[in-house]
Every structure is written in structure tokens, then in C-alpha cells.
Design an enzyme around this catalytic site. Structure first.
Site, PDB file in Angstrom:
ATOM      1  CE  LYS A 230       1.124   2.407 -10.984  1.00  0.00           C
ATOM      2  NZ  LYS A 230      -0.358   1.934 -10.679  1.00  0.00           N
ATOM      3  CD  GLU A 306       3.208   8.896   2.958  1.00  0.00           C
ATOM      4  OE1 GLU A 306       3.320   7.961   3.682  1.00  0.00           O
ATOM      5  OE2 GLU A 306       2.210   9.340   2.397  1.00  0.00           O
ATOM      6  CB  CYS A 340       0.590   5.750   5.538  1.00  0.00           C
ATOM      7  SG  CYS A 340       0.528   7.347   4.959  1.00  0.00           S
ATOM      8  CD  GLU A 443       0.954   0.604   6.660  1.00  0.00           C
ATOM      9  OE1 GLU A 443       0.606   1.920   6.888  1.00  0.00           O
ATOM     10  OE2 GLU A 443       1.562   0.111   5.561  1.00  0.00           O
TER      11      GLU A 443
END
Length: 545
Positions: A230, A306, A340, A443
Site C-alpha cells: 500500500k 521502521e 525519520c 518528532e
């Protein structure tokens, strides 16, 4: 990109009653499946003019080597982050489409015996796909720029060669997956073999759509698995174009299936599906937790994640400050901070704090933000209105909590020049930041960095590890004994010395703590796509009495 946490397991048998035979799957209960397959014999495609270049991109779901409309006829708009305007409508996968794709993937794995294909042939298909990518390089780069807001330099110098390199690298692993042998048991001989898992669900993020597509599919298919992947709803275009090339390369139908859609529907269904053997996800930590719950609630499928990061970047007094400033700017501005492993927490020794901050500020201030199709521009827009609002919200929280905006801190001038359209943010530096502030803990996923003083190694190690994340970190020093001590002490999956943001397809990548489970890239990822089977042969052992 996020997937709701209220997962509902999809029962085995909704479209695939048994694994006995292909015929058992295509019964009267599957008329919808048959109808949609017949209704989509022609590929759905749209011609786009991208900077004067005409590029055709499919808009359907790619299932069984065909582009098909969604069963419910649903579509959604893909937006240009430079203007906020619609690029194209693409088919939106829902739960029933996921079921069809998983059925096709299972059929390719079992009935067509993809796992039994000569491994060399699997490798050759990946090489052929890489060659087709190189042929269509400029089309893929144009789509990636249009869809994500990346500059040409980012897309052509990093993302594209990284994607091609990934395919070539794993093609080379095709015939090198071997087991172990043992003669250590008297009267018996034992060996191990590595076998594919089966159907792998894969969910990729919006920040590196082309690169993440290849990172996911290459190790999965080369080890004999089939895939239902996806793409992120914000950036589906390059993956759709890749599926054209997958078909042209000659991959058997059902080996790779692509769904464009949303996490709360297609992602939910894929993560919860009872006939998916593994899920690999790259994205937010919150969604990663939801996927783990879905695995436990459904068939206990294997999961690799991840996830996010809040990575420390440490500058010691003996560092080459000019080089450290350059690498630190790259550490936060690669992909405009939308990565990230970005170096979002800068720690600078007090003896060189002022000197380094001056150099670093000058480098950040020199970045040109604007139209990503302008080759002189360093940074284009951030990826979406949602991300734009999120980044500006974090900047405001920094102000409210008492940090100092040293540079930037608002929407970039490019937004004004574009008449308020597009999602441009200034590179932003915060100083006077305390460890408990939101901008130091969470983050941000944008061009926002904090700069903090430290005195000793012990102090900065504590600061660096004071996070729930553990994806990456860096040290800048001329003392390599210190470099080894520091990289050993930083609790992160990737560390750099006198550099930042180098990630290579041949080296394992992943995180400690809440930055994920398992590894991408290198030989390590192959462990995530194979089971190890032990086999014992009796060579003279008597049965126990």
C-alpha cells in the site's frame, strides 16, 4: 499516513475459503472479484504535463498484473504540494480490494509457485526492472518531484540511484540464500533451509515513495514471497508507474500487487488480514503500535517496523566546525527534514557553541526555498497541508514554551509569492531549548532543529539517550577514540562520525527502542522475509528405549 488503532481482523475465507486449489477460490461467492477483473482489461491511465514533459501514469489498483478500478468505484485526489491543487484522481482501495489483492498474491505464491522459481530468474527480473527504471529515469523523477515537492537534485542524485541500486543489490542475493549443515549429532545429519514466508503486506510512507517501494519489494520477492503493498495516499504516483514496469519486466501476475488508499481502510484491512503472513511498515510510531496490535488480534503475523526518530547530532570542541556545520545542515535539510533519521537535536560543546552556531546559521539561512522545479532551489514545499500545519504548530509550541527562534520560524516567502498556495516553511533554528520542551521530545518531521550547549561526554550521552526513540545519531570530533566511545554509547541503530544522513542499501537500517523492530536493507532484511527450517536425517541412530 496513520492507521486507526481500531483494527478489525478480516477472517480467512472471505474471498479465499481454502488453500487447496485455485478452483476453490473462484466460486459463486467471488462474483465481484471476477466482475472487476473482466471490467478492467484496459489499463487506467492519465497523461500529465510535468514541466513541459508529458508523462503517463496509471490510476487504477494494480492487482494480478492489471490496473483496475476499485470495486466500489472510489477514487481520491492526489495533490501538488507546490500549489495545493489536484494533480489527478486515483482509485481508492477499500477492504474488498485488499481481499482481492491478497487472493491474487496467494495464488501467485502457491498455485504459480513463485517460491519454486529458479532463484536466478527472480534475480534477473529485478535486474530487468532496474534497467527499465533507468530507461524511464526522467519520467520517474518528474512524477516524484510533482507528487512530493522534492527538488531535482534530491530526486535524481539520491532517491533514484538509491532505488535502482537497491534492486540490483538484492538481485545479487537471489542465489546466495543458503542454510547450515551439521555432523555434530552422532547417528544423524542435520541441515537448515530458508523458506519464504508467503504473502507479505507492505505499507510505505509519503516521504520517499520511490525509494521505499524498492526497499520493500526487492528483498521480499527475491526470497520467494509475493507482495501486496500500500502506497501512501499523499504520494502514490511513482509506485503506480513502477507497476507498469513490473508488468513489462515479466513478473508473474500476482507477484507484486499495489493498492492506493488510506490507512484507516486499506492499511487497516491489510494489517488485520488473516491470510497475510507478514506486514512491513514504515511510518509513525503510533501507527506501528496499532499494526502490532492488529497482528496479535488476527493471525499473529510477523511484523517489522521502521518508525520515528529524534536523533542527536553532537559537535565536540575539536571538530572541524566548517565541515560540521555543512553536515549538520544536511542532517536537518535532507528532504527538508522530512526523514525519520533527521538530526533534529544538535548538541554543541560550550567552548565552540558561539562559533559553530554562527557558521550553522549562515548555512541554514543561505538555503533557497521555492519552486522545486527551479534547479537553483535548495528546498521545495513540505509534502502536504497536514504536514505544513503540523510543522508550524510545533514551531508555535516552541515559542509558547519559552525557546528562542534563532532563525526562521514561519511560512517561507515562497508561499507568499505563490499567492498563499503551496506548503513552504522556512528553515528554523531554536536555541535556549530545555530537554522537556515539546520540540525537544517529539518528532517534527520538518526543517526545524534545536541547538543546545553541553560540557562533558557524560552529560551529552545522557542528553542524547534521553528520548523514547533510537533511530540514528552522529558525533563530530577529530578524536577517534572518543568517536568510538560515543557511537558505542548512543542507543541508536545507525550512527555517523563526522558526517550525517548517509544511508546505503547494503547496510542494515533500523532502530532501537520505539524507533522500530527489525531492519531494512543489507543482508539483515532477508531474515525478515524467510523462515528457517531444521531438517534431521537418521544416519544410524537407534530409537530411544
Amino acid at each position: 499516513m496513520a492507521i486507526k488503532t481500531s483494527f478489525r481482523p478480516i477472517a480467512r475465507g472471505m474471498l479465499r475459503p481454502t488453500r487447496a486449489s485455485a478452483a476453490s477460490r473462484y466460486t459463486s461467492s467471488n462474483l465481484t472479484f471476477l466482475h472487476i477483473r473482466l471490467a478492467s482489461s484496459a489499463a487506467l491511465a492519465k497523461k500529465l504535463n510535468i514541466g513541459g514533459r508529458e508523462v503517463t501514469v496509471p490510476t487504477g489498483l494494480f492487482i494480478g498484473n492489471e490496473f483496475r478500478p476499485a470495486i466500489g468505484g472510489n477514487t481520491f485526489a492526489v495533490e501538488n504540494p507546490a500549489t495545493g491543487e489536484e494533480i489527478v484522481q486515483v482509485a481508492e482501495a477499500r477492504e474488498e480490494d485488499v481481499n482481492v489483492a491478497v487472493t491474487e498474491a496467494r495464488r501467485a505464491f502457491e498455485d504459480k509457485a513463485w517460491a519454486d522459481v529458479n532463484p536466478v530468474e527472480r534475480g534477473e527480473l529485478l535486474l530487468r526492472l532496474a534497467q527499465l527504471m533507468e530507461r524511464d529515469k526522467e519520467d520517474l523523477i518528474a512524477l516524484e518531484m510533482l507528487d512530493t515537492g522534492k527538488t531535482y537534485r534530491q530526486a535524481s542524485n539520491l532517491d533514484f540511484p538509491g532505488s535502482v541500486g537497491t534492486l540490483k543489490y538484492y538481485a545479487g542475493w537471489a542465489d546466495k540464500l543458503v542454510g547450515l549443515t551439521s555432523f555434530n549429532i552422532p547417528g544423524a545429519f542435520a541441515y537448515t533451509r530458508r523458506e519464504p514466508l508467503g504473502v507479505c503486506g507492505q505499507i510505505i510512507p509519503w516521504n520517499f515513495p520511490l525509494l521505499m517501494f524498492t526497499w520493500k519489494i526487492a528483498p521480499a520477492v527475491v526470497t520467494g514471497n509475493t507482495v501486496v503493498i500500500k502506497s501512501a495516499e499523499a504520494t502514490p504516483l511513482s509506485a503506480l508507474k513502477m507497476c507498469e514496469l513490473i508488468k513489462e519486466a515479466g513478473f508473474p501476475a500476482g507477484t507484486v500487487n499495489l493498492l492506493s488508499g488510506f490507512g484507516k481502510t486499506a492499511g487497516n484491512a491489510l494489517a488485520s488480514h488473516m491470510d497475510v503472513d507478514k506486514v512491513a511498515f514504515t511510518g509513525s510510531t503510533a501507527t506501528g503500535r496499532a499494526i502490532l496490535k492488529a497482528s496479535a488480534a488476527s493471525n499473529l503475523k510477523k511484523v517489522t517496523l521502521e518508525l520515528g526518530g529524534k536523533s542527536p547530532n553532537i559537535i565536540f570542541a575539536d571538530a572541524d566546525l566548517d565541515k560540521a556545520a555543512e553536515w549538520s545542515a544536511w542532517g536537518i535539510n535532507m528532504n527538508f527534514g522530512q526523514t525519520c533519521h533527521a538530526g533534529t537535536r544538535l548538541y554543541v560543546h560550550e567552548d565552540v557553541y558561539d562559533a559553530f552556531l554562527e557558521k550553522f546559521t549562515a548555512r541554514m539561512a543561505a538555503l533557497k526555498v521555492g519552486d522545486n522545479f527551479d534547479r537553483s532551489v535548495d528546498q521545495g514545499p513540505v509534502n502536504s497541508k497536514m504536514q505544513y500545519d503540523k510543522i508550524l504548530g510545533y514551531i508555535e509550541s516552541g515559542r509558547q514554551e519559552g525557546a528562542t527562534v534563532h532563525l526562521g520560524g514561519s511560512a517561507a516567502e515562497a508561499s507568499t509569492k505563490a499567492g498563499g498556495k503551496g506548503y513552504y516553511v522556512e528553515p528554523t533554528i531554536f536555541t535556549n531549548v530545555k530537554p522537556d520542551m515539546t520540540i525537544s521530545r517529539e518528532e517534527i518531521f520538518g526543517p526545524v532543529v534545536t541547538v543546545t550547549k553541553f560540557k562533558t561526554e557524560e552529560e551529552v550521552i545522557e542528553l542524547a539517550n534521553d528520548t523514547t526513540y533510537g533511530l540514528a545519531g552522529a558525533v563530530h570530533t577529530k578524536d577517534y577514540a572518543r568517536a568510538v566511545r560515543m557511537t558505542n554509547a548512543i542507543k541508536a541503530g545507525t550512527t555517523w562520525v563526522n558526517m550525517y544522513n548517509l544511508v546505503h542499501w547494503s547496510i542494515p537500517f533500523g532502530g532501537y527502542k520505539q524507533s522500530g523492530l527489525g531492519r531494512e536493507c543489507g543482508e539483515a532484511v532477508l531474515e525478515n522475509y524467510t523462515e528457517v527450517k531444521a531438517v534431521y536425517l537418521n544416519t544410524g541412530m537407534a530409537a530411544p528405549q
